[in-house]
Write an enzyme that holds these catalytic residues in place. Sequence first.
Site, PDB file in Angstrom:
ATOM      1  N   GLU A 161       0.825  -1.213   0.000  1.00  0.00           N
ATOM      2  CA  GLU A 161       0.000   0.000   0.000  1.00  0.00           C
ATOM      3  C   GLU A 161       0.856   1.259   0.000  1.00  0.00           C
ATOM      4  OE1 GLU A 161      -4.117  -1.464   2.097  1.00  0.00           O
ATOM      5  OE2 GLU A 161      -2.423  -1.013   3.406  1.00  0.00           O
ATOM      6  N   GLU A 212      -3.670  -9.884   3.936  1.00  0.00           N
ATOM      7  CA  GLU A 212      -4.433  -9.690   5.170  1.00  0.00           C
ATOM      8  C   GLU A 212      -5.521 -10.743   5.407  1.00  0.00           C
ATOM      9  OE1 GLU A 212      -2.744  -5.554   4.378  1.00  0.00           O
ATOM     10  OE2 GLU A 212      -3.390  -7.296   3.216  1.00  0.00           O
TER      11      GLU A 212
END
Length: 249
Positions: A104, A124
């Site tokens: 990210e 995740e």
Amino acid sequence: MPDLLYEKHDNYAIFTYNRPERLNALGGQLINQLTEAIRDFTNDPQMRVGIVTGTGRAFSAGGDLKEMADGTFERQFEATYPYSGNPKPFIAAINGLAVGGGMETALDCDIRICSTEAYFGLFEPKRGIMAGYATKHLARVIGLSAANYILLTADRIEPEQALKWGIVTEVLEPEQLMPRAIEIAELIVENAPLSVEGTKAQIQEWRLAKVDEALRLGTWVSKVVHASEDSKEGPKAFAEKRDPVWTGG
């Protein structure tokens, strides 16, 4: 050694994540030191371009799962993505693995290039948690279908696939990565400062449109997911080097 190395050159600065023993995970003092360095960079009129990279075999492994498991990790998602909101352009020189929050932060940069030794992933869901910024932003960078694949499968993305999907613009041999990043920075520096900043501002207006609304929704959704038993089980299983046992609760 500091968790971030900050080097200023003639017209560009290099920000190096420096927690190689933790795969440059976004924990420890890294975010605080990065915030201070970017403040200095932004306020220095000589600095025109930032280059972000990592020490060792990782760009960044994202949130520190060991800190999550022992309860010492502080979630600082907004502070972790400072590049897109900065008026000056940033280049991500992705030297190694860029996963979770590490991917990210790379996506948050304006230009991304990577080494042949890099790989990407938003893992995740494998840890019982969910991606943060990428759930609002990734589809704007690479399109909805590719973004859905990455976010829902939590699959590992190799450099050539990252190039095809537009995660990066170039894949280079490791020894060529930083020279090329500097070359790109110098190309930008040759241009008029206001033209560069104005161009970035226009691009970012589209790139960040309604992201604040998505972040507000994301805050509510994340509270539910991150308060679950699975969100505790994922990091704990990772720290204990075993497969997680999901309960769905």
